[in-house]
Design a protein around this motif. Sequence first.
Motif, PDB file in Angstrom:
ATOM      1  N   ALA B 482       0.860  -1.182   0.000  1.00 59.35           N
ATOM      2  CA  ALA B 482       0.000   0.000   0.000  1.00 59.35           C
ATOM      3  C   ALA B 482       0.896   1.231   0.000  1.00 59.35           C
ATOM      4  CB  ALA B 482      -0.913  -0.006   1.220  1.00 59.35           C
ATOM      5  N   ASP B 483       0.832   1.996  -1.094  1.00 61.12           N
ATOM      6  CA  ASP B 483       1.708   3.159  -1.235  1.00 61.12           C
ATOM      7  C   ASP B 483       0.940   4.421  -0.874  1.00 61.12           C
ATOM      8  OD1 ASP B 483       3.616   4.969  -1.831  1.00 61.12           O
ATOM      9  OD2 ASP B 483       3.639   4.625  -3.989  1.00 61.12           O
ATOM     10  N   GLU B 484       1.200   4.966   0.275  1.00 63.32           N
ATOM     11  CA  GLU B 484       0.526   6.176   0.771  1.00 63.32           C
ATOM     12  C   GLU B 484      -0.995   6.073   0.577  1.00 63.32           C
ATOM     13  OE1 GLU B 484       2.054   9.035   1.996  1.00 63.32           O
ATOM     14  OE2 GLU B 484       4.095   9.064   1.231  1.00 63.32           O
ATOM     15  N   PRO B 485      -1.619   5.014   1.052  1.00 62.47           N
ATOM     16  CA  PRO B 485      -3.042   4.828   0.729  1.00 62.47           C
ATOM     17  C   PRO B 485      -3.961   5.821   1.413  1.00 62.47           C
ATOM     18  CG  PRO B 485      -2.353   3.186   2.314  1.00 62.47           C
ATOM     19  CD  PRO B 485      -1.118   3.943   1.933  1.00 62.47           C
ATOM     20  N   THR B 486      -3.481   6.561   2.399  1.00 71.93           N
ATOM     21  CA  THR B 486      -4.382   7.484   3.099  1.00 71.93           C
ATOM     22  C   THR B 486      -3.964   8.935   2.939  1.00 71.93           C
ATOM     23  OG1 THR B 486      -3.117   7.314   5.148  1.00 71.93           O
ATOM     24  CG2 THR B 486      -4.927   5.769   4.869  1.00 71.93           C
ATOM     25  N   THR B 487      -2.897   9.174   2.164  1.00 71.32           N
ATOM     26  CA  THR B 487      -2.359  10.531   2.094  1.00 71.32           C
ATOM     27  C   THR B 487      -3.324  11.507   1.445  1.00 71.32           C
ATOM     28  OG1 THR B 487      -0.185   9.576   1.965  1.00 71.32           O
ATOM     29  CG2 THR B 487      -0.360  11.859   1.338  1.00 71.32           C
ATOM     30  N   ALA B 488      -4.075  11.034   0.437  1.00 74.99           N
ATOM     31  CA  ALA B 488      -4.986  11.944  -0.273  1.00 74.99           C
ATOM     32  C   ALA B 488      -6.316  12.091   0.463  1.00 74.99           C
ATOM     33  CB  ALA B 488      -5.216  11.429  -1.697  1.00 74.99           C
ATOM     34  N   LEU B 489      -6.463  11.455   1.601  1.00 76.95           N
ATOM     35  CA  LEU B 489      -7.762  11.456   2.286  1.00 76.95           C
ATOM     36  C   LEU B 489      -7.780  12.408   3.476  1.00 76.95           C
ATOM     37  CD1 LEU B 489      -8.237   7.581   2.324  1.00 76.95           C
ATOM     38  CD2 LEU B 489      -9.057   9.185   0.609  1.00 76.95           C
ATOM     39  N   ASP B 490      -8.985  12.806   3.847  1.00 81.03           N
ATOM     40  CA  ASP B 490      -9.141  13.646   5.027  1.00 81.03           C
ATOM     41  C   ASP B 490      -8.904  12.846   6.298  1.00 81.03           C
ATOM     42  OD1 ASP B 490      -9.736  16.238   4.201  1.00 81.03           O
ATOM     43  OD2 ASP B 490     -11.691  15.560   3.503  1.00 81.03           O
ATOM     44  N   VAL B 491      -8.663  13.571   7.391  1.00 83.17           N
ATOM     45  CA  VAL B 491      -8.301  12.914   8.642  1.00 83.17           C
ATOM     46  C   VAL B 491      -9.342  11.893   9.082  1.00 83.17           C
ATOM     47  CG1 VAL B 491      -7.585  13.305  11.021  1.00 83.17           C
ATOM     48  CG2 VAL B 491      -7.150  15.032   9.312  1.00 83.17           C
ATOM     49  N   THR B 492     -10.623  12.284   9.022  1.00 84.75           N
ATOM     50  CA  THR B 492     -11.644  11.352   9.526  1.00 84.75           C
ATOM     51  C   THR B 492     -11.782  10.141   8.603  1.00 84.75           C
ATOM     52  OG1 THR B 492     -13.362  12.652   8.425  1.00 84.75           O
ATOM     53  CG2 THR B 492     -12.974  13.111  10.743  1.00 84.75           C
ATOM     54  N   VAL B 493     -11.571  10.352   7.300  1.00 85.85           N
ATOM     55  CA  VAL B 493     -11.646   9.234   6.358  1.00 85.85           C
ATOM     56  C   VAL B 493     -10.387   8.380   6.456  1.00 85.85           C
ATOM     57  CG1 VAL B 493     -11.972   8.620   3.948  1.00 85.85           C
ATOM     58  CG2 VAL B 493     -13.094  10.639   4.851  1.00 85.85           C
ATOM     59  N   GLN B 494      -9.260   9.034   6.685  1.00 90.48           N
ATOM     60  CA  GLN B 494      -8.021   8.296   6.904  1.00 90.48           C
ATOM     61  C   GLN B 494      -8.174   7.337   8.082  1.00 90.48           C
ATOM     62  OE1 GLN B 494      -3.844   9.891   6.763  1.00 90.48           O
ATOM     63  NE2 GLN B 494      -4.156  10.060   8.947  1.00 90.48           N
ATOM     64  N   ALA B 495      -8.824   7.826   9.143  1.00 86.10           N
ATOM     65  CA  ALA B 495      -9.047   6.969  10.305  1.00 86.10           C
ATOM     66  C   ALA B 495      -9.882   5.751   9.926  1.00 86.10           C
ATOM     67  CB  ALA B 495      -9.740   7.775  11.413  1.00 86.10           C
ATOM     68  N   GLN B 496     -10.877   5.965   9.044  1.00 83.19           N
ATOM     69  CA  GLN B 496     -11.702   4.835   8.597  1.00 83.19           C
ATOM     70  C   GLN B 496     -10.851   3.796   7.863  1.00 83.19           C
ATOM     71  OE1 GLN B 496     -14.610   6.571   6.012  1.00 83.19           O
ATOM     72  NE2 GLN B 496     -15.703   7.649   7.634  1.00 83.19           N
ATOM     73  N   ILE B 497      -9.994   4.266   6.970  1.00 83.34           N
ATOM     74  CA  ILE B 497      -9.203   3.341   6.153  1.00 83.34           C
ATOM     75  C   ILE B 497      -8.175   2.600   7.006  1.00 83.34           C
ATOM     76  CG2 ILE B 497      -7.622   3.182   4.173  1.00 83.34           C
ATOM     77  CD1 ILE B 497     -10.441   3.761   3.290  1.00 83.34           C
ATOM     78  N   LEU B 498      -7.540   3.338   7.928  1.00 83.58           N
ATOM     79  CA  LEU B 498      -6.579   2.674   8.821  1.00 83.58           C
ATOM     80  C   LEU B 498      -7.293   1.598   9.650  1.00 83.58           C
ATOM     81  CD1 LEU B 498      -4.405   5.644  10.129  1.00 83.58           C
ATOM     82  CD2 LEU B 498      -3.820   3.934   8.400  1.00 83.58           C
ATOM     83  N   ASP B 499      -8.492   1.962  10.078  1.00 84.09           N
ATOM     84  CA  ASP B 499      -9.296   1.021  10.850  1.00 84.09           C
ATOM     85  C   ASP B 499      -9.612  -0.222  10.011  1.00 84.09           C
ATOM     86  OD1 ASP B 499     -10.651   0.704  13.369  1.00 84.09           O
ATOM     87  OD2 ASP B 499     -12.517   0.721  12.205  1.00 84.09           O
ATOM     88  N   LEU B 500      -9.904   0.012   8.726  1.00 86.18           N
ATOM     89  CA  LEU B 500     -10.211  -1.101   7.833  1.00 86.18           C
ATOM     90  C   LEU B 500      -9.005  -2.034   7.689  1.00 86.18           C
ATOM     91  CD1 LEU B 500     -11.916  -2.546   5.645  1.00 86.18           C
ATOM     92  CD2 LEU B 500     -11.012  -0.897   4.007  1.00 86.18           C
ATOM     93  N   PHE B 501      -7.828  -1.451   7.511  1.00 84.59           N
ATOM     94  CA  PHE B 501      -6.625  -2.285   7.385  1.00 84.59           C
ATOM     95  C   PHE B 501      -6.417  -3.123   8.640  1.00 84.59           C
ATOM     96  CE2 PHE B 501      -5.023   0.459   3.864  1.00 84.59           C
ATOM     97  CZ  PHE B 501      -4.661  -0.555   2.990  1.00 84.59           C
TER      98      PHE B 501
END
Lengths: 330, 649
Positions: B482-501
């Motif tokens: 996963a290459d910077e998979p959350t960099t383009a996302l907002d903080v709250t959405v980044q939290a969702q994706i990290l949570d998903l991983f």
Amino acid sequence: MTTSGNAPATTIVEARDLTKRFRASGGGWGRRAQVHAVEQVDITLAPGEVVGLVGESGSGKSTLGRLMLRLIEPTEGRIRFEGEDITDWSQGRLRPLRRRMQIIFQDPYSSLDPRKTVAGLIGEAFAIHKLYSRRERRERTVALLERVGLSADHLERFPHEFSGGQRQRLGIARALAVEPRFIVADEPVSALDVSVQAQIINLMAGLQRDLNLALLFISHDLSVVEYISDRVMVMYLGRIMEEAPARDLYTKPRHPYTEALLSAAPVPEPDVERKRIILEGDLPSPMDPPSGCVFRTRCPYALPACAEAPPPLREVAPGHRTACIRDDVL
Amino acid sequence: MNPKLRRLLPRLLLVGLILGLALFAPLLTDQDPVKMTISERLQPPSADHYLGQDEYGRDILARLLYGARVSLAVALLAAAAAGVIGVTLGLVGGYFGGIAELFTVRLTDIVLSFPPMLLALLIVTILGPGAETLTLVLTILYTPGYARVAYGETLSARSVEYVEASRALGASPFRILFRTILPNISGPLIVQFSLTVASAILIESGLSFLGLGVVPPDSSWGLMIRAARGYMVYSPLPLLWPCLALTVTVLAVNALCDALRDIYDPKAAREGGLLQAARSLVRFPVAGEARRAEAEPAEDAQVKVSDLRIEFATPHGAFAAVDGVSLAIGRGETVAVVGESGSGKTMIGLSILRLIPGPHGSITAGSIALRTKQGDVLPLEQLDEEALEEVRGRDVAMVFQEPMTSLNPVYPVGEQIAEALRRHHDLNKREALAKAIELLERVGIPDAALRVRDYPHQMSGGMRQRVMIAIALSCTPALVVADEPTTALDVTVQAQILDLFQHLRDEGDSDLGLMFITHNLGVVAEIADRVLVMYCGRIVEEGPVREVFRDPRHPYTRGLLSSIPRVNQATGERAPLTAIPGTVPGPGERPQGCAFAPRCAFAEPRCSVEEPVAHSFAPGRSTRCLRWDELGPAAARDTEREITQEAGQ
């Protein structure tokens, strides 16, 4: 123009009910669609005060910054600068005033004219306002460069010969050239590498202190905003959700959105176990914001009453205001 | 001399020579261009007439030189006049919008809707033929071209931040248009000028050839061609001369304008500097044997990279984006690769799928051993493209930073997942779609059965990233990069994706190996078991996340950690940030010895000579620093204060 009764020393810039709605392209079917970028925002900065403006993309924070400088025309609301109502001033009349208010941009690559040398970039500020003699301009440019950590050797170089951090220093030098009292910094460190970010934050914090600048620091990075700001405003979908002295806001958030935002930000401390609040879904479209409280569609504490009217900002502690009706949860 | 000037000068001389020949025609030949000698018609070159005589016995050289005056004057005047009018219209229309924009756009539309020849005929009929009419016709014909180019370029330049910066400084619109926007759009305009001049010379010839331009017996190149055409069977030479003159002039003008455009572009040169940088690079020593930590999970590693070197060919020589990197990711392990731009972290991720952008980039040394689901170990660096296609998606998959550009915009997301599934599994369309819905549910997309028909643009950034993850997981690979998979996302959405991983790892595939490439240390702390810190193409420090964060043993790691703004939660005190001075060296500027030495507060003279090797000092931990043992937790306090002072200046 009427001059307000309050002493101009307490506020440098003040906006009331500031609203900006953009016409959206391709709205369709009779009604023109509108993007509600900024809705009824009140904001005040005192001389020398640093206000952090936090929000996610689409929250309208950049638009608000540009509205305050009248780089964008407001749809509604009034803006006062140093006690004078400048809302209806023509751009020509504003021109001399632009010496006193400046902007620093996010992208150090697109914010510097690639065809001008450093001397030309910073000299432009003097030329526009017909300041100083030729020789003085050069001396002042060198002084500015040294102030931001560059040197006279850089005068004849072009922007592409600099690294991102150095370019941001140039952007800061350009903004400082006209000796402003108020600066809007729009995500000034977001495009920089981590190791360079700290340099620029240190530089800006130092300059702000030494020159007693009023600074509106716009960022999505909560830790940077906490570090540099006296007061913080949290924006969501064009509206201010919460506003408080930095410490109060970070230690005792009173709005569910602020609470979620703080808990979502990754913290570089692997030993700290934290309760994370994961918000459901995404930011609603600013073309069709929810009725009532704009945050209610993602709020874990939302009640039916939240859909009725946008909750006004209420003072819950000295200087601490929140736009939430649920005093019982936070 | 400046290389750009060196390029310009001969071209300038050539165009100058052509103009000079036309200007000084009376001095260069004493022949009269209109004096006829019918008895000497179509004579070949002679001592009196160097280029021969035409069908009326007139001297061809004289007619060529005098004709050049007309042809060039008409072309240059028309191109310049059209340029001034068109550029002004375009700038004003593009910058102000509204009525000015309407005027520019409609005017150009009207002119462009006339067939050029018809327009020319119309004007010539009204005003009568002649050089002046011709100039007017050409000016009208070419104005829309300039206006269009200037309008389009201004439109895009108007919203660039440096234009806004000028406005913020209080610059007048006039100043912004002519001092800021015009220089920046000059490149395409110069090209437009060169095309226009060339085309004007040709059209002048064409119109004169039709009898609508210059009136005989005056000379122009077009008239000469027209006349000579009738006799070309008996005497081809009179046709050759004006054609040759035309060709050389057009080419010379084009070449001159090319060089001019480069002169006005400050980015286009400085080759000397780069070349030197590249030379110093070639001398750069190849990283030798990197001694690896023994406690690595080498036995059951999903992927094991050894001494990897990735080089990029540039016009100035090769440089190594990744230089002697070894790493392993164990079963079910999440490894973060952290570094700044230019550290080579993305290249390492791409190399594990053998996706290094060719033809310039290539793996020049080292090996990549990937364990498949069946338990075989594949030497990825040796596989051909066909074998790699089998491996990609099935054994190793990738999630990119920007999901909008990595999803195909013209297919519904469900079909894209189904396609990925069917590449490696024997499924029919319906089964694949059912599986796609299942996958979308697994990555947390609500109403998956409906959303499966959505196109990428109908989804938000966070949803698209979930789709990308679903595609990556579709064939249950053993490893996901996963290459910077959350960099383009907002903080709250980044939290969702990290949570998903995290969720996928904990509850789904406990065997899934994850390589998480990021620049964000907060994300590293949240997601990873182990961290690899990269700087300038090398791993400078490695170890379990907690240990590295608590006790970093490389000055770079230490610097990264302390440059994150922190406020003491108890006291509210803000410690000054300990910034790392300087910037990451560019690809051609990597210093000798330890690449970090010039920015390092702990550097000694030996650091810029001696190349540090990876030193394993504790189980699972290693660092590439000569002074690692002095970097204990307590030792650094004083030095940090020094760094702050330096960075503050």
